[in-house]
Motif scaffolding. Structure first.
Motif, short mmCIF file in Angstrom:
data_model
loop_
_atom_site.label_atom_id
_atom_site.label_comp_id
_atom_site.label_asym_id
_atom_site.label_seq_id
_atom_site.Cartn_x
_atom_site.Cartn_y
_atom_site.Cartn_z
N LEU A 71 25.16 8.69 -21.50
CA LEU A 71 25.90 9.13 -22.68
C LEU A 71 25.06 8.83 -23.92
O LEU A 71 24.45 7.77 -24.03
N PRO A 72 25.03 9.75 -24.87
CA PRO A 72 24.22 9.53 -26.07
C PRO A 72 24.87 8.54 -27.03
O PRO A 72 26.05 8.20 -26.89
N PRO A 73 24.11 8.10 -28.03
CA PRO A 73 24.69 7.24 -29.06
C PRO A 73 25.94 7.87 -29.67
O PRO A 73 26.01 9.09 -29.86
N GLY A 74 26.91 7.02 -29.96
CA GLY A 74 28.17 7.49 -30.51
C GLY A 74 29.28 7.59 -29.48
O GLY A 74 30.42 7.88 -29.81
N TRP A 75 28.97 7.31 -28.23
CA TRP A 75 29.96 7.41 -27.16
C TRP A 75 30.39 6.03 -26.67
O TRP A 75 29.64 5.06 -26.75
N ARG A 76 31.62 5.98 -26.17
CA ARG A 76 32.22 4.76 -25.62
C ARG A 76 32.79 5.07 -24.24
O ARG A 76 33.09 6.22 -23.94
#
Length: 97
Positions: A71-76
């Protein structure tokens, strides 16, 4: 955006027995991939909550998190025995104090 095995992430080792398993990804910075992973309902702000770990060793310490690493940055993510949730959180991209 799978991280390189030599990059580091933050792992709250003392919490991994707790449910649910949580992770969030900030933008890459230096030799870190941006991932912070912990167990339990609350994210602690205490110093030393997270320990640095090379991505290559995550399979030994927390294999449940492996499927989320791309998952790219900004995901949880939240992974519990009764549910799984993955969502975008744009606030994670803002590292300004």
């Amino acid at each position: 955006m799978e991280p390189h095995p030599n990059q580091k992430l933050g792992l709250a080792l003392d919490t991994l027995h707790l449910e649910p398993l949580n992770g969030l990804r900030h933008p890459l910075q230096g030799d870190t991939c941006g991932w912070y992973i912990w167990g339990g309902p609350e994210l602690s702000q205490a110093a030393g909550f997270f320990q640095p770990l090379h991505v290559a060793h995550l399979s030994e310490r927390c294999p449940r998190a492996l499927k989320y690493l791309a998952l790219p940055p900004g995901w949880r993510f939240l992974d519990a025995s009764d549910r799984e949730d993955v969502w975008y959180d744009p606030a994670l991209l803002d590292l300004a104090d």
